[in-house]
Design a protein around this motif. Sequence first.
Motif, PDB file in Angstrom:
ATOM      1  N   GLU A  44      -2.871   9.189   0.105  1.00  0.00           N
ATOM      2  CA  GLU A  44      -2.800   8.600  -1.226  1.00  0.00           C
ATOM      3  C   GLU A  44      -3.044   9.659  -2.310  1.00  0.00           C
ATOM      4  N   ARG A  89      -3.933   5.503   4.951  1.00  0.00           N
ATOM      5  CA  ARG A  89      -3.490   5.646   3.569  1.00  0.00           C
ATOM      6  C   ARG A  89      -4.412   6.576   2.785  1.00  0.00           C
ATOM      7  N   CYS A  90      -5.711   6.548   3.086  1.00  0.00           N
ATOM      8  CA  CYS A  90      -6.660   7.442   2.424  1.00  0.00           C
ATOM      9  C   CYS A  90      -6.253   8.905   2.574  1.00  0.00           C
ATOM     10  N   ALA A 112      -4.767  -2.473  -2.534  1.00  0.00           N
ATOM     11  CA  ALA A 112      -6.062  -2.049  -1.988  1.00  0.00           C
ATOM     12  C   ALA A 112      -7.155  -3.026  -2.382  1.00  0.00           C
ATOM     13  N   LEU A 160      -5.698   1.264   6.133  1.00  0.00           N
ATOM     14  CA  LEU A 160      -6.431   1.752   4.966  1.00  0.00           C
ATOM     15  C   LEU A 160      -6.884   3.194   5.164  1.00  0.00           C
ATOM     16  N   LEU A 176       0.817  -1.216   0.000  1.00  0.00           N
ATOM     17  CA  LEU A 176       0.000   0.000   0.000  1.00  0.00           C
ATOM     18  C   LEU A 176       0.849   1.263   0.000  1.00  0.00           C
ATOM     19  N   LEU A 191      -9.405   2.129  -2.020  1.00  0.00           N
ATOM     20  CA  LEU A 191      -9.276   2.108  -0.563  1.00  0.00           C
ATOM     21  C   LEU A 191     -10.646   2.264   0.100  1.00  0.00           C
TER      22      LEU A 191
END
Length: 214
Positions: free
Chosen positions: A48, A44-45, A26, A41, A14, A57
């Motif tokens: 990203e 990361r959102c 993802a 997750l 990721l 995601l």
Amino acid sequence: MTTNDRSTALITALGATDASQRLRAALAAGTAADERLVPVLIERCGTEPDFFVRDMLTWALCRASADITVPALLTELESAHPQARSQALHTLSKIGERRAFSRVAMSIHDPDDDVARAAWRAAVALVDPADASDLAADLAAEFGRGDAQVRLSLARAMVELGDSAHPVVDVYVHHADPRVGAHAAATERLLSDPDAAFDLSVEMARRASVGVDV
């Protein structure tokens, strides 16, 4: 490979440099629906850069239990980073959990335009029909805000509220601030004809308020 090893590998992927690798990671995370990955997750959102990866995601988060994702996403709304707040709002709207509405509604007036737009979309998606009129009144306070895309987002949110939006929009058409009134007039046109082009509606509002830059 053990479950822990797979989770570790996905976490590493990721954060890969290559966007296609992150996209595959993802997808794999959503397919596995491993709830231990939810915090990763969500984190990361917020960082990203690729739209398609962010969308994947969100899909992965929607695959997990709302009992786990919704509280974590609501906490993310307190982030100092606009993208984190915006993507959390987007994901909440996709999950469709109405218990999140009251907190989502608090973001309607976020100072960042992208966050506010995400909040408008999420709020209309999550509002209980009984509260739609109150939401319309809250949204109307944003008439006149931002550039054409921001104004279009607000108008579309009002259209989603349907009949609940008509009374408050009618009031704002006659607002003392001509910029606000022009935005409300354009929105009223869309409410009457949702298929109408917004730029035409704005032009009509401009002609009704001579000299106003809408």
